[in-house]
Design a protein around this motif. Structure first.
Motif, PDB file in Angstrom:
ATOM      1  N   LEU A 125       0.816  -1.218   0.000  1.00 40.27           N
ATOM      2  CA  LEU A 125       0.000   0.000   0.000  1.00 40.27           C
ATOM      3  C   LEU A 125       0.849   1.267   0.000  1.00 40.27           C
ATOM      4  O   LEU A 125       0.332   2.360  -0.266  1.00 40.27           O
ATOM      5  CB  LEU A 125      -0.916   0.013   1.236  1.00 40.27           C
ATOM      6  N   ILE A 126       2.133   1.141   0.310  1.00 44.33           N
ATOM      7  CA  ILE A 126       2.990   2.332   0.441  1.00 44.33           C
ATOM      8  C   ILE A 126       3.120   3.114  -0.867  1.00 44.33           C
ATOM      9  O   ILE A 126       2.906   4.336  -0.871  1.00 44.33           O
ATOM     10  CB  ILE A 126       4.371   1.943   1.015  1.00 44.33           C
ATOM     11  N   PRO A 127       3.464   2.478  -2.010  1.00 48.10           N
ATOM     12  CA  PRO A 127       3.617   3.260  -3.252  1.00 48.10           C
ATOM     13  C   PRO A 127       2.372   4.054  -3.652  1.00 48.10           C
ATOM     14  O   PRO A 127       2.478   5.259  -3.929  1.00 48.10           O
ATOM     15  CB  PRO A 127       3.984   2.195  -4.294  1.00 48.10           C
ATOM     16  N   PRO A 128       1.170   3.428  -3.674  1.00 43.43           N
ATOM     17  CA  PRO A 128      -0.001   4.232  -4.069  1.00 43.43           C
ATOM     18  C   PRO A 128      -0.325   5.341  -3.073  1.00 43.43           C
ATOM     19  O   PRO A 128      -0.769   6.435  -3.474  1.00 43.43           O
ATOM     20  CB  PRO A 128      -1.144   3.207  -4.147  1.00 43.43           C
ATOM     21  N   MET A 129      -0.103   5.097  -1.781  1.00 46.73           N
ATOM     22  CA  MET A 129      -0.369   6.137  -0.784  1.00 46.73           C
ATOM     23  C   MET A 129       0.616   7.293  -0.917  1.00 46.73           C
ATOM     24  O   MET A 129       0.244   8.461  -0.762  1.00 46.73           O
ATOM     25  CB  MET A 129      -0.293   5.536   0.631  1.00 46.73           C
ATOM     26  N   ARG A 130       1.878   6.991  -1.227  1.00 40.96           N
ATOM     27  CA  ARG A 130       2.872   8.057  -1.424  1.00 40.96           C
ATOM     28  C   ARG A 130       2.573   8.850  -2.698  1.00 40.96           C
ATOM     29  O   ARG A 130       2.810  10.058  -2.743  1.00 40.96           O
ATOM     30  CB  ARG A 130       4.279   7.463  -1.481  1.00 40.96           C
ATOM     31  N   THR A 131       2.063   8.158  -3.698  1.00 43.44           N
ATOM     32  CA  THR A 131       1.657   8.856  -4.922  1.00 43.44           C
ATOM     33  C   THR A 131       0.545   9.850  -4.610  1.00 43.44           C
ATOM     34  O   THR A 131       0.527  10.976  -5.122  1.00 43.44           O
ATOM     35  CB  THR A 131       1.175   7.840  -5.974  1.00 43.44           C
ATOM     36  N   MET A 132      -0.366   9.438  -3.748  1.00 44.62           N
ATOM     37  CA  MET A 132      -1.470  10.316  -3.357  1.00 44.62           C
ATOM     38  C   MET A 132      -0.968  11.517  -2.548  1.00 44.62           C
ATOM     39  O   MET A 132      -1.465  12.636  -2.692  1.00 44.62           O
ATOM     40  CB  MET A 132      -2.484   9.520  -2.520  1.00 44.62           C
ATOM     41  N   LEU A 133       0.059  11.290  -1.693  1.00 43.35           N
ATOM     42  CA  LEU A 133       0.586  12.356  -0.841  1.00 43.35           C
ATOM     43  C   LEU A 133       1.484  13.325  -1.608  1.00 43.35           C
ATOM     44  O   LEU A 133       1.675  14.464  -1.190  1.00 43.35           O
ATOM     45  CB  LEU A 133       1.373  11.751   0.326  1.00 43.35           C
ATOM     46  N   GLY A 134       2.076  12.875  -2.701  1.00 43.62           N
ATOM     47  CA  GLY A 134       2.991  13.742  -3.450  1.00 43.62           C
ATOM     48  C   GLY A 134       4.440  13.345  -3.214  1.00 43.62           C
ATOM     49  O   GLY A 134       4.753  12.231  -2.783  1.00 43.62           O
ATOM     50  N   ASN A 135       5.345  14.266  -3.460  1.00 46.22           N
ATOM     51  CA  ASN A 135       6.782  13.981  -3.417  1.00 46.22           C
ATOM     52  C   ASN A 135       7.400  14.014  -2.020  1.00 46.22           C
ATOM     53  O   ASN A 135       8.590  13.781  -1.869  1.00 46.22           O
ATOM     54  CB  ASN A 135       7.536  14.960  -4.330  1.00 46.22           C
ATOM     55  N   GLY A 136       6.654  14.330  -1.015  1.00 48.27           N
ATOM     56  CA  GLY A 136       7.200  14.356   0.340  1.00 48.27           C
ATOM     57  C   GLY A 136       7.817  15.696   0.690  1.00 48.27           C
ATOM     58  O   GLY A 136       7.759  16.624  -0.118  1.00 48.27           O
ATOM     59  N   PRO A 137       8.407  15.846   1.874  1.00 44.74           N
ATOM     60  CA  PRO A 137       8.623  14.785   2.871  1.00 44.74           C
ATOM     61  C   PRO A 137       7.302  14.261   3.459  1.00 44.74           C
ATOM     62  O   PRO A 137       6.318  14.987   3.516  1.00 44.74           O
ATOM     63  CB  PRO A 137       9.474  15.465   3.943  1.00 44.74           C
ATOM     64  N   TYR A 138       7.341  13.005   3.902  1.00 42.96           N
ATOM     65  CA  TYR A 138       6.127  12.335   4.344  1.00 42.96           C
ATOM     66  C   TYR A 138       5.917  12.400   5.851  1.00 42.96           C
ATOM     67  O   TYR A 138       4.828  12.111   6.330  1.00 42.96           O
ATOM     68  CB  TYR A 138       6.148  10.871   3.888  1.00 42.96           C
ATOM     69  N   GLY A 139       6.959  12.730   6.607  1.00 39.87           N
ATOM     70  CA  GLY A 139       6.821  12.870   8.047  1.00 39.87           C
ATOM     71  C   GLY A 139       6.357  11.586   8.714  1.00 39.87           C
ATOM     72  O   GLY A 139       6.911  10.504   8.476  1.00 39.87           O
ATOM     73  N   PHE A 140       5.318  11.704   9.539  1.00 42.07           N
ATOM     74  CA  PHE A 140       4.801  10.534  10.256  1.00 42.07           C
ATOM     75  C   PHE A 140       4.181   9.501   9.315  1.00 42.07           C
ATOM     76  O   PHE A 140       3.962   8.359   9.710  1.00 42.07           O
ATOM     77  CB  PHE A 140       3.759  10.962  11.292  1.00 42.07           C
TER      78      PHE A 140
END
Length: 260
Positions: A125-140
């Motif tokens: 689930l990490i790749p699609p969720m990071r795609t949704m969040l953008g380029n980061g930083p992702y923090g918590f």
């Protein structure tokens, strides 16, 4: 002489079978503590050496790795809980108890959790969720699978709150503590560990300690839950325990006889 009254077969109380839940929990807890301590110690010496000298031991005992001894033990704990839940589900269904459906859902959930502990399915689930969040930083939300897990936990709480409230007080409290401890590890320290990892990387003892605490809480929560399930079975399903014990005894005797 006064004759001693003999009890009829109907009056004889069956012997209570003790499951030794506290001994089992202590044994499991000791193994968990030793595994976490071994993994943390090996990680420390591996970082101090810095030359890959302890790489094989690190792969075997690091709590951060998959498919090693701590990971298999964690999966075993969850699978053990699944077997106990399955026993309660079957027993509750035979008694036509309305709550058996909740026990069945819990059993299925712990089976999935045991498989996930080995295969790390949640990390997909990490790749699609990071795609949704953008380029980061992702923090918590560095381990972005928690974005799905947190609302899922709240949905499960709403679904199970009535079932949980109808449990005996001791069982209710035990399950609550187990849930807090387990979720504190797999979600709470996953958030903290992800935040630290993004800023400082994983080649430091602080991150190793965060990982050790996370795994300790996960194992501890699972062990507390197992202890509660064993007490539930011992206190409420003696007839089913005797039936299972008799079945195992007969099968064992048949195997011995056939092996001669």
């Amino acid at each position: 002489m006064r004759r001693q009254k003999q009890n009829s077969p109907e009056e004889i109380t069956p012997q209570r079978i003790a499951l030794r839940s506290s001994r089992i929990a202590c044994l499991l807890g000791t193994v968990a503590l030793l595994l976490v301590a071994a993994g943390t110690t090996i990680s420390y010496f591996a970082m101090m050496a810095g030359n890959g000298r302890h790489r094989k031991l690190l792969l075997l005992f690091s709590v951060s790795n998959e498919w090693n001894i701590p990971a298999f033990f964690s999966a075993f704990l969850l699978f053990f809980a699944f077997l106990l839940l399955l026993f309660i589900t079957i027993a509750a269904k035979k008694r036509k108890t309305a709550s058996f459906q909740y026990w069945a859902i819990l059993a299925f959930g712990f089976l999935i959790m045991a498989i996930d502990e080995l295969c790390s399915l949640h990390e997909k689930l990490i790749p699609p969720m990071r795609t949704m969040l953008g380029n980061g930083p992702y923090g918590f939300f560095f381990f972005s699978w928690v974005i799905v897990a947190i609302p899922a936990v709240f949905i499960l709480i709403l679904l199970f709150i009535k079932f949980w409230w109808r449990l005996p007080v001791r069982t209710r409290l035990t399950f609550l503590i187990a849930a807090f401890v387990y979720l504190g590890g797999c979600l709470g320290f996953e958030l903290i560990g992800g935040y630290y990892l993004e800023k400082h990387g994983f080649l430091n003892m602080t991150f190793c300690f965060l990982e050790a605490i996370e795994e300790s809480l996960e194992m501890g929560g699972a062990i507390i839950f197992i202890w509660g399930l064993l007490n539930t079975i011992e206190g409420n399903y003696q007839e089913e325990i005797r039936s299972l014990a008799g079945f195992i005894k007969r099968k064992t005797q048949n195997l011995i006889v056939s092996g001669r």
